[in-house]
Enzyme design. Structure first.
Site, PDB file in Angstrom:
ATOM      1  N   LYS A  39       0.865  -1.177   0.000  1.00 62.54           N
ATOM      2  CA  LYS A  39       0.000   0.000   0.000  1.00 62.54           C
ATOM      3  C   LYS A  39       0.898   1.222   0.000  1.00 62.54           C
ATOM      4  O   LYS A  39       1.692   1.416   0.930  1.00 62.54           O
ATOM      5  CB  LYS A  39      -0.909  -0.023   1.230  1.00 62.54           C
ATOM      6  N   ASP A 122      -4.426 -22.553   0.404  1.00 58.09           N
ATOM      7  CA  ASP A 122      -3.676 -23.470  -0.438  1.00 58.09           C
ATOM      8  C   ASP A 122      -3.852 -23.081  -1.893  1.00 58.09           C
ATOM      9  O   ASP A 122      -4.839 -23.425  -2.535  1.00 58.09           O
ATOM     10  CB  ASP A 122      -4.182 -24.906  -0.219  1.00 58.09           C
TER      11      ASP A 122
END
Length: 278
Positions: A39, A122
Site C-alpha cells: 500500500k 492453499d
C-alpha cells in the site's frame, strides 16, 4: 528494493495498493511471504498511511486482522514512495465482518471505512494475480486508515478530518456530526450483512448518483436501507437491531454476539470453507 510491484489491486483516497513479489528476503525477516500487498503513497502525502501503519502494529498477532510485515521508502522514476507491506488476500473482498474482534479483543478501538478480505490458504498464484488451486477460505479485516481510540477525534496535521469513509455504509450521526464511535460500526455491520444477503449495495443508487445525495438521504431523512422480504426471522431481526437511526438504540456488539442469527451463521461465515477453483 527487496520486492517489486505487480498489478494494481485497488485505489483509495490516500493510497494505491499493488500486488508485490519478494525478490530477496532480508535475514531479519526470512518468513516473509513470496507475495504481499504493497500500500503506497508519495512520501510528501503519506501521513495517513503512516498512521495506518501504527494502527496495524496495535493489532499485531490478531488472527482476524490483516498482517503487516513492515514499511519502507522506495524511489521509483525519481519519486519517493512510502509503502506498508501487508498480507495479500487472494480471495479479494469481502466476507462476514469480524466484529467480534472489536467486541472481545479490542473494545476501545474504532475502525471506519474498513474492508473485509477473503484469504485462501492453499493456492498457486503469479504476479498478475492468476490463481490456480484454492482451498481453506477465511476472512480478515483490512484498511485501518481511519482507526482511532474511542473518544478521539480523527485529525491530520492538527485539523479535524471531517466526513471520511464510504458513504453507503456510514451511520447518520457520522454524517451529521462527523462523529465516529462504536455505534457507527454497528450500523456499518448491518449494511455489510445486508449486502452479503442480497448481493446488492445497502442503498439504491447508480453511477450518476452524487455522493452528496446519498449523504443527505442518510443524514437528513428517516429512511434506513431496505430489508427485502423473504429473509429468515433471525436475519431480519438482526438487521433491524443494527439499522436503527438513533445510535443509542442500536444493539451493541456484545448483544449481537448472542443473537440467534450469529449462532446460526457462525459455521458458515467464520468456519473454513473447502473448495477448489481454477
Amino acid at each position: 528494493m527487496m520486492w517489486r510491484r505487480g498489478k494494481i489491486l485497488g485505489k483509495g483516497g490516500s493510497a494505491i495498493v499493488y500486488l508485490a513479489a519478494v525478490v530477496s528476503r532480508p535475514r531479519s525477516n526470512e518468513l516473509l511471504p513470496s507475495l504481499m500487498a504493497a500500500k503506497s503513497a508519495p512520501v510528501n502525502n503519506s501521513q495517513l498511511l503512516s498512521i495506518e501503519r501504527e494502527s496495524f502494529s496495535q493489532f499485531e498477532g490478531c488472527p482476524h486482522i490483516l498482517r503487516c510485515f513492515g514499511d519502507d521508502v522506495s524511489v521509483e522514476d525519481g519519486e519517493q514512495w512510502y509503502n506498508i507491506l501487508l498480507e495479500y488476500a487472494a480471495g479479494g473482498k469481502f466476507g462476514m465482518i469480524a466484529f467480534r474482534v472489536m467486541a472481545e479483543d479490542y473494545p476501545r478501538q474504532r475502525s471506519d471505512n474498513t474492508q473485509i478480505l477473503y484469504f485462501w490458504d492453499d493456492l498457486s498464484i503469479d504476479l498478475n494475480g492468476k490463481m490456480n488451486r484454492v482451498q481453506e477460505r477465511t476472512a480478515k479485516i483490512a484498511d485501518l486508515g481511519l482507526v482511532k481510540k474511542a473518544g478521539e477525534r480523527l485529525t491530520e496535521k492538527g485539523r479535524k478530518l471531517g466526513i471520511r469513509g464510504t458513504a453507503l455504509y456510514m451511520a447518520p450521526e457520522s454524517i451529521r456530526h462527523e462523529d465516529y464511535e462504536p455505534e457507527a460500526d454497528i450500523w456499518a455491520l448491518g449494511c455489510t450483512i445486508l449486502e452479503l444477503l442480497t448481493g446488492k449495495e445497502p442503498w439504491k443508487c447508480d453511477r450518476n448518483t452524487e455522493r452528496v445525495t446519498i449523504l443527505f438521504k442518510i443524514a437528513s431523512t428517516q429512511e434506513i436501507p431496505e430489508i427485502p422480504s423473504g429473509f429468515s426471522e433471525e436475519a431480519e431481526d438482526f438487521l433491524k437491531k443494527c439499522l436503527v437511526r438513533d445510535p443509542k438504540s442500536r444493539w451493541t456488539a456484545d448483544m449481537l454476539l448472542g443473537h440467534p442469527f450469529v449462532s446460526a451463521a457462525d459455521s458458515v461465515f467464520t468456519g473454513s470453507i473447502r473448495e477448489e477453483e481454477t
